[in-house]
Design a protein around this motif. Structure first.
Motif, short mmCIF file in Angstrom:
data_model
loop_
_atom_site.label_atom_id
_atom_site.label_comp_id
_atom_site.label_asym_id
_atom_site.label_seq_id
_atom_site.Cartn_x
_atom_site.Cartn_y
_atom_site.Cartn_z
N SER A 61 18.09 14.87 49.15
CA SER A 61 18.63 13.54 49.37
C SER A 61 20.05 13.68 49.93
O SER A 61 20.76 14.64 49.60
CB SER A 61 18.68 12.77 48.05
N HIS A 62 20.46 12.74 50.78
CA HIS A 62 21.79 12.85 51.39
C HIS A 62 22.31 11.49 51.84
O HIS A 62 21.55 10.58 52.11
CB HIS A 62 21.74 13.82 52.57
N TRP A 63 23.63 11.39 51.90
CA TRP A 63 24.31 10.19 52.38
C TRP A 63 24.67 10.36 53.85
O TRP A 63 25.03 11.46 54.29
CB TRP A 63 25.60 9.96 51.60
N THR A 64 24.60 9.27 54.61
CA THR A 64 25.02 9.25 56.01
C THR A 64 25.91 8.03 56.23
O THR A 64 25.55 6.93 55.82
CB THR A 64 23.81 9.17 56.96
N GLY A 65 27.04 8.23 56.87
CA GLY A 65 27.91 7.12 57.23
C GLY A 65 27.55 6.59 58.60
O GLY A 65 27.13 7.35 59.48
N TYR A 66 27.67 5.27 58.78
CA TYR A 66 27.39 4.62 60.05
C TYR A 66 28.70 4.12 60.65
O TYR A 66 29.44 3.39 60.00
CB TYR A 66 26.43 3.44 59.86
N ILE A 67 28.95 4.50 61.90
CA ILE A 67 30.15 4.09 62.62
C ILE A 67 29.76 3.00 63.62
O ILE A 67 28.83 3.18 64.41
CB ILE A 67 30.78 5.28 63.38
N THR A 68 30.48 1.89 63.59
CA THR A 68 30.23 0.80 64.54
C THR A 68 30.69 1.22 65.93
O THR A 68 31.79 1.76 66.09
CB THR A 68 31.00 -0.47 64.10
N VAL A 69 29.85 0.98 66.92
CA VAL A 69 30.18 1.27 68.32
C VAL A 69 29.77 0.08 69.19
O VAL A 69 28.95 -0.74 68.78
CB VAL A 69 29.50 2.56 68.82
N SER A 70 30.34 0.01 70.38
CA SER A 70 30.00 -1.07 71.31
C SER A 70 28.65 -0.85 71.98
O SER A 70 27.93 -1.80 72.27
CB SER A 70 31.08 -1.21 72.38
N ASP A 71 28.29 0.41 72.25
CA ASP A 71 27.07 0.72 72.98
C ASP A 71 26.47 2.03 72.46
O ASP A 71 26.95 3.11 72.80
CB ASP A 71 27.37 0.82 74.46
N VAL A 72 25.45 1.93 71.64
CA VAL A 72 24.82 3.11 71.03
C VAL A 72 24.28 4.06 72.07
O VAL A 72 24.43 5.28 71.95
CB VAL A 72 23.70 2.68 70.05
N ASP A 73 23.65 3.55 73.10
CA ASP A 73 23.06 4.43 74.11
C ASP A 73 24.14 5.24 74.82
O ASP A 73 23.95 6.44 75.07
CB ASP A 73 22.25 3.60 75.11
N GLU A 74 25.25 4.63 75.09
CA GLU A 74 26.37 5.33 75.72
C GLU A 74 26.92 6.43 74.80
O GLU A 74 27.21 7.54 75.23
CB GLU A 74 27.47 4.33 76.06
N LEU B 132 33.96 2.68 59.95
CA LEU B 132 32.87 3.10 59.09
C LEU B 132 32.34 1.83 58.43
O LEU B 132 33.03 1.18 57.66
CB LEU B 132 33.36 4.09 58.05
N SER B 133 31.10 1.44 58.79
CA SER B 133 30.60 0.13 58.39
C SER B 133 29.46 0.15 57.38
O SER B 133 29.20 -0.86 56.72
CB SER B 133 30.13 -0.64 59.62
N TRP B 134 28.78 1.24 57.22
CA TRP B 134 27.58 1.27 56.38
C TRP B 134 27.42 2.65 55.80
O TRP B 134 27.75 3.65 56.46
CB TRP B 134 26.36 0.92 57.23
N HIS B 135 26.92 2.74 54.59
CA HIS B 135 26.63 4.02 53.94
C HIS B 135 25.17 3.98 53.53
O HIS B 135 24.74 3.04 52.87
CB HIS B 135 27.51 4.23 52.71
N GLU B 136 24.43 5.01 53.94
CA GLU B 136 23.00 5.01 53.66
C GLU B 136 22.60 6.29 52.95
O GLU B 136 22.93 7.38 53.38
CB GLU B 136 22.22 4.89 54.97
N LEU B 137 21.88 6.10 51.85
CA LEU B 137 21.33 7.22 51.11
C LEU B 137 19.88 7.39 51.49
O LEU B 137 19.07 6.47 51.36
CB LEU B 137 21.44 6.97 49.60
#
Length: 130
Positions: free
Chosen positions: A69-82, A11-16
């Motif tokens: 309004s809402h928070w979204t977590g961002y998960i780091t991945v090797s290939d977003v399209d995959e 979990l690398s980023w949190h976005e509101l």
């Protein structure tokens, strides 16, 4: 120690996504001591959240103000399209993207079969902007 910006599954980023970015920044700045930097994006300003000098997330204007309004977590991945393809084949729904964020990386938003939303992201050279 490995970085969440380069570790797949982290979990690398949190976005509101906010209906009032200024009020959100005031609220969270007062509560947590966060500071904010404005980054101009094609769709308008994006506010980088800093905690003790470290970028930990962002605040963006809500593109659909009818939604709360809402928070979204961002998960780091090797290939977003995959990941986007795999999520769809497993019963998830692709809500947004995959799309490039200039100088940052490539991301998408996914809704799982139970309705929860999360984002996947592959960063381009995070050491250049962290």
């Amino acid at each position: 120690m490995s970085s969440p910006f380069t570790t797949p599954g982290a979990l690398s980023w949190h976005e509101l996504t906010s209906n009032n970015c200024q009020e959100s920044m005031q609220f969270y700045g007062e509560i947590f001591g966060w500071t904010f930097k404005t980054m101009q994006m094609p769709q308008g300003p994006y506010y980088i959240i800093e905690n003790q000098g470290t970028h930990i997330g962002g605040i963006a204007p809500n593109p659909c103000p009818k939604l709360p309004s809402h928070w979204t977590g961002y998960i780091t991945v090797s290939d977003v399209d995959e990941v986007a393809i795999k999520a769809k084949t497993m019963g998830g729904e692709l809500l947004y993207g995959p799309e490039d964020i200039p100088s940052i990386g490539r991301f998408c938003w996914i809704k799982d079969p139970e309705g929860a939303i999360i984002a996947a992201i592959t960063y381009h050279n995070p050491e250049d902007w962290l």
